[in-house]
Scaffold this active site. Sequence first.
Site, mmCIF file in Angstrom:
data_model
loop_
_atom_site.group_PDB
_atom_site.id
_atom_site.type_symbol
_atom_site.label_atom_id
_atom_site.label_comp_id
_atom_site.label_asym_id
_atom_site.label_seq_id
_atom_site.Cartn_x
_atom_site.Cartn_y
_atom_site.Cartn_z
ATOM 1 N N ASP A 88 -0.021 3.570 -14.142
ATOM 2 C CA ASP A 88 0.752 2.569 -13.405
ATOM 3 C C ASP A 88 1.455 1.664 -14.408
ATOM 4 O OD1 ASP A 88 1.794 0.746 -11.634
ATOM 5 O OD2 ASP A 88 -0.098 0.319 -10.610
ATOM 6 N N HIS A 137 2.015 -0.065 -2.444
ATOM 7 C CA HIS A 137 2.179 -0.158 -3.895
ATOM 8 C C HIS A 137 2.353 1.250 -4.444
ATOM 9 C CE1 HIS A 137 2.012 -1.309 -8.000
ATOM 10 N NE2 HIS A 137 0.835 -0.756 -8.225
ATOM 11 N N TYR A 190 7.151 -7.465 0.435
ATOM 12 C CA TYR A 190 6.266 -6.311 0.613
ATOM 13 C C TYR A 190 4.938 -6.513 -0.132
ATOM 14 C CZ TYR A 190 6.821 -4.198 -4.061
ATOM 15 O OH TYR A 190 6.779 -3.925 -5.411
ATOM 16 N N TRP A 219 9.999 -10.373 -8.401
ATOM 17 C CA TRP A 219 9.685 -10.373 -6.972
ATOM 18 C C TRP A 219 10.158 -11.676 -6.319
ATOM 19 C CZ3 TRP A 219 6.979 -7.852 -10.634
ATOM 20 C CH2 TRP A 219 6.555 -6.544 -10.371
ATOM 21 N N CYS A 268 7.742 -2.370 -7.869
ATOM 22 C CA CYS A 268 6.804 -1.285 -8.168
ATOM 23 C C CYS A 268 7.421 0.099 -8.050
ATOM 24 C CB CYS A 268 5.550 -1.402 -7.293
ATOM 25 S SG CYS A 268 5.781 -0.985 -5.544
#
Length: 730
Positions: free
Chosen positions: A405, A382, A565, A288, A323
């Site tokens: 996840d 997400h 984000y 990220w 993600c």
Amino acid sequence: MSRPTYDSNSYRGRYTEPVPTSNLVNDVEDFPEFEPFEGEAGPEATPRMYAPGQEPLSVVNGGVDMCQQINKPNHQTSAYDTPCLVVRRGLDFLVRVTFNRPLTGEDDFQLEFLIGSNPSITKGSQVVVTFGPRAGGRWLGNIQDQQGATVTLSIKPSADAIVGKFRTYVAIVTGGGMQRTGRDARTDMYMLFNAWCPEDAVFYPEESGRREYTLNDCGVIYQGSVGSMSQRGWMFGQFEQGVLDACIHILDASRMPIYDRGNVIKLVRKGSAMLNSQDDNGVLVGNWSDDYSMGTAPTLWTGSVQILLKYANTGVPVCFAQCWVFAGVFNTFLRCLGIPSRVVTNFSSAHDNTGNLKTDLIFKADGSPDTRRTRDSIWNYHCWNEVFMVRPDLPPGLEGWQVVDATPQETSDGHYRCGPASVIAIKEGLLCHPFDSCFVFAEVNSDVVFHKQDRYGNLTAYRVEKTHIGQAVVTKAEGSDTPHDITHIYKYPEGSPDDIRVMACAEEYGLERDHSELSDAQLTVSISAEPVQLGLDVTLMVDFQNLGDHPKTVHAHLAGSVIFYTGVTANHLQGKHFTVTVAAQQTERVMLKITAQEYQPHLGSQHCLHFVVTGQADDQSVSAIKVVNLLAPTLTLTVSGMPRVQQEMFVTVSFTNHLTFPLQNVSLAIEGPGLMHYRTRFYSIIDPQASISWKESFIPRLEGTKRLMSVMDCSNLHQVFGTADVVISS
């Protein structure tokens, strides 16, 4: 495919044999072609000699036909691009065996299906199927037809069979033992979960859902923010060449025991851990940071195929993912193995660092956000996955959709993974059940607590926002690309009796809530904005409402920033101070304009602007948050040629730069499952008002409605893509 090496004696003292964990690599022969029965002479034993004139039964060379033309359509597996048969457990399939002569009543034979090393009948990795009065294993078999020396056999695997790649043998009973066919890779068979079988743990009750959540190889992932939702295509490509082997390779790399691979709960939990590389050398490296120089930017991927093939061929984690990439690739893994699954987006997703139901935002005395002291974050969105399954490990009523996840956030039983967590349990606040229900519950139910900090560092809560987190949970609708709002399956309406009951239940399981006693606010503020194209001015509509009986003068501050984000600040915009007087029982609107010249120099590769309005009137503080997702331009895809299987066609990708700045280091990618493999093109610069056009040919492999997707990514602009659908005839 590479695999790690281990000491072959490491199992000694704990197991009689090594635990089999490899499906695709088998270094030893399964059995000798002739195996004497117990009690027969040892190595000198040979097949029985038949009486003169009686020819011993044997299978002719190449005499095992897996009947792919019949089995694949019946099992909904025709799209898999593999030379071997692919079937779903719990459903009959045919095998045609040609012997050297017609069968007689005295002949006895069986089919044997083996998976992994050291196959075991008791563990389900060695399956014996008989076709007469003699008892066999849990898979059922019968002779369906006999034409001369050719016999058509029907085999029904158990609905809980191990999932993976089986080896097939025909074994003939002789007087002294079993005479088997030799190893033949052409008769290998893949076994999948079966959403069409009521006895299978992944049975899905509706045909439309089975086709969407198991067979659809293209999808849509929702991004942006509430009120400014955007979508991007994702090519799952679960049927493409090499993908099924790559998914099995992931399980091999995880060292998951072969005999656990029929258990969907254990398999998806292992997959959740293996899709990220955080602690187990898994598939994807998360990044990220906005620096992707050592790999591929997450925004450049068109789908899962290239990622999975690269990992399987190198054994090295693939760079990079965020993600939606984790969720897209995980969805391919799940659908490829036959598990109904979908990608879900939670807008305004809480990421709390203290494991409670409070997302704490801290503001300085002047009203500006204190980013240094604020530890919690609110992601604009997400993405995670849901899988459909029964949960025999939970009380009745908690089956159906389960959250899983693969994005590495928190550890679960020592690994970065999440789920499966029952969506029904999350909605009802039954957070004592495995796995990771508390974490998911907090992502959709946390309260946002606004704190004012005085000069001494003391914090005072002045507002609690109960509806900001989990504002919308959406997924792709069945049969269309429109968003399907599924917020209601995760939680009850805010403030309803059921919501109050559920939140109290969650507290009983240890999730702390905020109980600040705040007086009813006489003054409120809210922010709204229309969707804005990148490069245009942003207009914020700030509404102050005075519910009191006296006018109020508000000294307000607008803080703006460019954010990732994930809610993390990338760059700050210049703040604005303003004052507004609101009459009693009235609402006053203030229009604030942020010009493109103000925000563009600070954008970098981000498209999200984050605004916070704070205000002070007498002794009352107010605040409001708004995220504006700048809409990127799109690519145009034009398809030409005869839309028919195995006929050459063409696609042209075109783009005109209508922005006021040049685009630099431009990479384009395109692919389409069943149409064309992943291809790329590079441009060093695209000046303002300049156009590009890129034409590629392709030959469709599959019929039906198919999709091409192209993505453009450059150093100063991301998230530019376009799609084109084409109907291919047979």
